[in-house]
Design a protein around this motif. Structure first.
Motif, PDB file in Angstrom:
ATOM      1  N   PHE A  77      86.433  73.855-112.738  1.00  0.00           N
ATOM      2  CA  PHE A  77      87.130  72.610-112.393  1.00  0.00           C
ATOM      3  C   PHE A  77      88.134  72.200-113.472  1.00  0.00           C
ATOM      4  CE2 PHE A  77      83.675  72.324-109.340  1.00  0.00           C
ATOM      5  CZ  PHE A  77      84.342  71.855-108.227  1.00  0.00           C
ATOM      6  N   VAL A  78      87.883  72.544-114.707  1.00  0.00           N
ATOM      7  CA  VAL A  78      88.894  72.312-115.748  1.00  0.00           C
ATOM      8  C   VAL A  78      90.139  73.137-115.451  1.00  0.00           C
ATOM      9  CG1 VAL A  78      89.462  72.731-118.168  1.00  0.00           C
ATOM     10  CG2 VAL A  78      87.320  71.587-117.582  1.00  0.00           C
ATOM     11  N   LEU A  79      89.948  74.393-115.059  1.00  0.00           N
ATOM     12  CA  LEU A  79      91.086  75.244-114.708  1.00  0.00           C
ATOM     13  C   LEU A  79      91.850  74.665-113.521  1.00  0.00           C
ATOM     14  CD1 LEU A  79      89.557  78.836-115.065  1.00  0.00           C
ATOM     15  CD2 LEU A  79      90.863  77.531-116.745  1.00  0.00           C
TER      16      LEU A  79
ATOM     17  N   TYR B  46      85.149  67.006-101.274  1.00  0.00           N
ATOM     18  CA  TYR B  46      85.491  68.431-101.299  1.00  0.00           C
ATOM     19  C   TYR B  46      85.089  69.048-102.640  1.00  0.00           C
ATOM     20  CZ  TYR B  46      88.422  72.644-100.918  1.00  0.00           C
ATOM     21  OH  TYR B  46      88.877  73.944-100.882  1.00  0.00           O
ATOM     22  N   TYR B  47      85.413  68.369-103.736  1.00  0.00           N
ATOM     23  CA  TYR B  47      85.014  68.863-105.055  1.00  0.00           C
ATOM     24  C   TYR B  47      83.488  68.933-105.159  1.00  0.00           C
ATOM     25  CZ  TYR B  47      89.813  68.147-106.784  1.00  0.00           C
ATOM     26  OH  TYR B  47      91.164  68.204-106.994  1.00  0.00           O
ATOM     27  N   LEU B  48      82.810  67.913-104.643  1.00  0.00           N
ATOM     28  CA  LEU B  48      81.350  67.907-104.658  1.00  0.00           C
ATOM     29  C   LEU B  48      80.805  69.100-103.883  1.00  0.00           C
ATOM     30  CD1 LEU B  48      78.579  66.611-105.202  1.00  0.00           C
ATOM     31  CD2 LEU B  48      78.938  65.212-103.150  1.00  0.00           C
ATOM     32  N   ALA B  49      81.420  69.400-102.736  1.00  0.00           N
ATOM     33  CA  ALA B  49      80.976  70.537-101.931  1.00  0.00           C
ATOM     34  C   ALA B  49      81.122  71.846-102.704  1.00  0.00           C
ATOM     35  CB  ALA B  49      81.770  70.596-100.628  1.00  0.00           C
ATOM     36  N   LEU B  50      82.237  71.997-103.421  1.00  0.00           N
ATOM     37  CA  LEU B  50      82.429  73.208-104.236  1.00  0.00           C
ATOM     38  C   LEU B  50      81.361  73.304-105.320  1.00  0.00           C
ATOM     39  CD1 LEU B  50      86.315  73.305-104.725  1.00  0.00           C
ATOM     40  CD2 LEU B  50      84.934  74.672-103.143  1.00  0.00           C
TER      41      LEU B  50
ATOM     42  N   VAL C 296      86.467  65.133-112.411  1.00  0.00           N
ATOM     43  CA  VAL C 296      85.291  64.326-112.067  1.00  0.00           C
ATOM     44  C   VAL C 296      84.023  65.175-112.085  1.00  0.00           C
ATOM     45  CG1 VAL C 296      86.647  62.697-110.692  1.00  0.00           C
ATOM     46  CG2 VAL C 296      85.536  64.650-109.565  1.00  0.00           C
ATOM     47  N   ILE C 297      84.147  66.477-111.830  1.00  0.00           N
ATOM     48  CA  ILE C 297      82.956  67.335-111.825  1.00  0.00           C
ATOM     49  C   ILE C 297      82.444  67.581-113.246  1.00  0.00           C
ATOM     50  CG2 ILE C 297      82.002  69.558-111.156  1.00  0.00           C
ATOM     51  CD1 ILE C 297      82.533  67.612-108.839  1.00  0.00           C
ATOM     52  N   PRO C 298      83.290  67.996-114.210  1.00  0.00           N
ATOM     53  CA  PRO C 298      82.787  68.022-115.597  1.00  0.00           C
ATOM     54  C   PRO C 298      82.267  66.656-116.047  1.00  0.00           C
ATOM     55  CG  PRO C 298      84.841  69.240-115.445  1.00  0.00           C
ATOM     56  CD  PRO C 298      84.642  68.564-114.111  1.00  0.00           C
ATOM     57  N   GLY C 299      82.870  65.576-115.510  1.00  0.00           N
ATOM     58  CA  GLY C 299      82.403  64.239-115.841  1.00  0.00           C
ATOM     59  C   GLY C 299      80.981  63.988-115.382  1.00  0.00           C
ATOM     60  N   LEU C 300      80.524  64.707-114.371  1.00  0.00           N
ATOM     61  CA  LEU C 300      79.129  64.655-113.930  1.00  0.00           C
ATOM     62  C   LEU C 300      78.266  65.659-114.688  1.00  0.00           C
ATOM     63  CD1 LEU C 300      76.783  63.971-111.980  1.00  0.00           C
ATOM     64  CD2 LEU C 300      77.809  65.564-110.340  1.00  0.00           C
ATOM     65  N   VAL C 301      78.792  66.850-114.904  1.00  0.00           N
ATOM     66  CA  VAL C 301      78.007  67.924-115.504  1.00  0.00           C
ATOM     67  C   VAL C 301      77.704  67.656-116.977  1.00  0.00           C
ATOM     68  CG1 VAL C 301      78.039  70.366-116.151  1.00  0.00           C
ATOM     69  CG2 VAL C 301      78.802  69.672-113.867  1.00  0.00           C
TER      70      VAL C 301
ATOM     71  N   ILE D 119      74.384  78.848-105.176  1.00  0.00           N
ATOM     72  CA  ILE D 119      74.410  80.273-105.550  1.00  0.00           C
ATOM     73  C   ILE D 119      73.496  80.508-106.750  1.00  0.00           C
ATOM     74  CG2 ILE D 119      75.858  82.131-106.450  1.00  0.00           C
ATOM     75  CD1 ILE D 119      78.167  80.963-104.818  1.00  0.00           C
ATOM     76  N   GLY D 120      73.530  79.574-107.720  1.00  0.00           N
ATOM     77  CA  GLY D 120      72.669  79.702-108.882  1.00  0.00           C
ATOM     78  C   GLY D 120      71.195  79.717-108.499  1.00  0.00           C
ATOM     79  N   TYR D 121      70.805  78.787-107.618  1.00  0.00           N
ATOM     80  CA  TYR D 121      69.414  78.763-107.151  1.00  0.00           C
ATOM     81  C   TYR D 121      69.088  80.019-106.343  1.00  0.00           C
ATOM     82  CZ  TYR D 121      68.042  74.028-108.524  1.00  0.00           C
ATOM     83  OH  TYR D 121      67.684  72.910-109.238  1.00  0.00           O
ATOM     84  N   ALA D 122      70.023  80.432-105.484  1.00  0.00           N
ATOM     85  CA  ALA D 122      69.787  81.595-104.632  1.00  0.00           C
ATOM     86  C   ALA D 122      69.580  82.852-105.464  1.00  0.00           C
ATOM     87  CB  ALA D 122      70.954  81.784-103.672  1.00  0.00           C
TER      88      ALA D 122
END
Length: 515
Positions: free
Chosen positions: A380-382, A199-203, A414-419, A210-213
């Motif tokens: 994701f931090v928020l 779910y987090y990955l999907a977000l 986990v998302i900032p952990g990837l970014v 959106i950035g690419y679009a």
């Protein structure tokens, strides 16, 4: 054939390096037969034993798909615990080559390979990509969750970079390889059966899309945007199909569990609280990361490390314990953690160097995509702050679709952990490719060192002015004053050691439990 082999040599060398590194790190389990405690796995073995034993009996040929077990929460459908007499998911054959050294080593090896693929797609050279893969796969959280037995989570995290790599390829109009990578990334993430990470990955993917679009719309490249949208949508639909049975069954069960709407109403006095259609908000936000605690990304022991931290013979508590006649070994284990979470197996630590490179990457990367990635990290931090930022998170909890079905919101990190390693290594790629002039690079280095080093310097110089190193939960331990005062001093010392320039992080074995 020779040209193909020559082009593949560097990737084969990287894979060999990953295998050797994984074997060395997991040598005690691979070569000595030792095993991590994996508390959640042990509990699962107990809950699934009834079904596993029945599957070995003569009646097992008629094993019902929708059977029942009384070994978990006084009764649950068996498919929520384990599947018996069900054909293996064909995707298991894809994972098998990575799991031969063990399920724990397999998760790390997959993380190394998937992040390496992502960085190669972004144009990084082999060894920069290898360095980024190591930074991602061996981040503290990815190792801690293995010790706790959260294996499905570890695999879902490991596959995240592969999905992003697919999206990048699709928007580069590499349709075939982009489709394959996206399809595999999403399919294997769902197969891992940790829906919250998916779910987090999907977000994150929505934000990146959106950035690419926006970029394609600015270029008026409507054709590429339309094709990419269609390809990605088709990949998602196809990726869901192998797991559609388990997804639907879990969705149906959720309606009858605490993740569904309650038929009960509570009496209220004063302001009425909005009822949840999923989990109770207090339960969902129980493991909320503290605002200041977020700095553990840079300084791991800022909040004391794990709930069962270990202090050596040079610590204030060790010396005080000896003075008061307590019997001690070479170390003493105690409640070093003093953050907002009920307890933790260890901090979410990305690495000081990774944090520095992330800030540097934000200065040198020319692509506007870096701002979307930064925005995703902030978002994701928020989310991870939970009840520490209710003005934002209460709204998200009630209105973001399906979000109130999940708990332990600190997991959003986990998302900032990837970014962070993604942007950091991307920035190195830009620097080594000489895509930034010397003057700009020098200024970026000064600013990056000033921001990350300045934070560490402030924490090192005046920790007592910023924190009191006490937690509301400390009262439950009912510690004598001499013990508690020494513990508080050691908590401050842990922060100073980790924030001091060139300091080495004390090794603390993680405590099994909730991460």
């Amino acid at each position: 054939m020779k040209s193909i082999f020559n082009a593949s040599k560097k990737h084969l060398a990287a894979l060999a390096a990953f295998i050797v590194l994984t074997l060395v790190y997991f040598a005690p389990s691979v070569f000595q037969g030792k095993e991590l405690p994996m508390g959640d796995i042990q509990k699962w073995q107990g809950m699934s034993k009834e079904l596993a034993d029945y599957a070995k009996t003569d009646q097992a040929d008629d094993f019902p798909v929708l059977s029942w077990t009384g070994s978990m929460f006084s009764g649950m459908p068996s498919y929520t615990v384990t599947n018996q007499k069900v054909p293996a998911n064909f995707l298991s054959y894809l994972e098998a080559p990575f799991k031969w050294a063990g399920i724990d080593a397999g998760a790390v090896l997959i993380g190394l390979v998937c992040f390496y693929i992502l960085m190669c797609v972004l144009g990084a050279n082999t060894w920069i990509a290898v360095a980024g893969a190591i930074a991602f796969a061996f981040a503290s959280y990815n190792i801690i969750i293995l010790e706790a037995g959260h294996v499905t989570k570890a695999y879902a995290i490991a596959y995240m970079p592969l999905t992003l790599a697919g999206m990048v390829l699709v928007f580069k109009e590499r349709w075939l390889w982009g489709s394959i990578a996206t399809l595999l990334g999403v399919t294997l993430s769902l197969k891992s059966s940790h829906i919250q990470i998916t779910y987090y990955l999907a977000l994150l993917c929505v934000i990146v899309f959106i950035g690419y679009a926006v970029g394609k719309l600015r270029q008026k490249d409507f054709a590429t945007l339309g094709k990419a949208t269609g390809v990605l949508a088709a990949c998602v639909v196809l990726a869901v199909l192998p797991s559609i049975g388990s997804l639907y069954s879990q969705y149906e069960l959720s309606k009858e569990s605490i993740r569904g709407a309650s038929e009960l109403t509570a009496a209220t006095t004063g302001d009425e609280e909005r009822p949840s259609t999923g989990l109770d908000i207090d339960y969902a936000f129980a493991w909320s990361y503290g605002k200041a605690e977020t700095l553990t990304m840079l300084v791991p022991n800022l909040y004391g490390g794990s709930s069962g931290g270990t202090l050596d013979e040079h610590s204030a508590l060790y010396q005080a314990a000896k003075a008061h006649g307590m019997r001690t070994g070479k170390t003493i284990q105690t409640a070093t953690y003093w953050g907002d979470q009920p307890f933790t197996s260890g901090p979410v630590y990305f690495g000081a160097l990774v944090c520095f490179l992330f800030v540097l990457g934000m200065f040198v990367i020319p692509s506007r995509m870096k701002w979307w990635l930064l925005g995703a990290s902030v978002f994701f931090v928020l989310l991870s702050w939970g009840y520490n930022f209710m003005a934002f998170n209460e709204f998200i909890f009630h209105y973001l679709p399906m979000y109130n079905k999940f708990r332990t919101v600190s997991m959003a990190l986990v998302i900032p952990g990837l970014v962070f390693p993604l942007v950091g290594i991307w920035g190195l790629k830009v620097i080594f490719a000489q895509e930034v002039d010397r003057k700009r690079l020098t200024r970026a280095l000064y600013w990056s060192a000033g921001i990350t080093g300045g934070l560490c310097l402030v924490l090192w110089l005046v920790p007592g002015a910023l924190f009191d190193f006490r937690a509301a939960a400390d009262a439950q331990y009912q510690l004598p004053d001499w013990y508690y005062n020494a513990l508080v001093a050691d908590r401050q010392s842990l922060l100073k050691k980790d924030s001091k320039p060139m300091a080495r992080t004390p090794r603390q074995p993680p405590m099994p439990g909730r991460d």
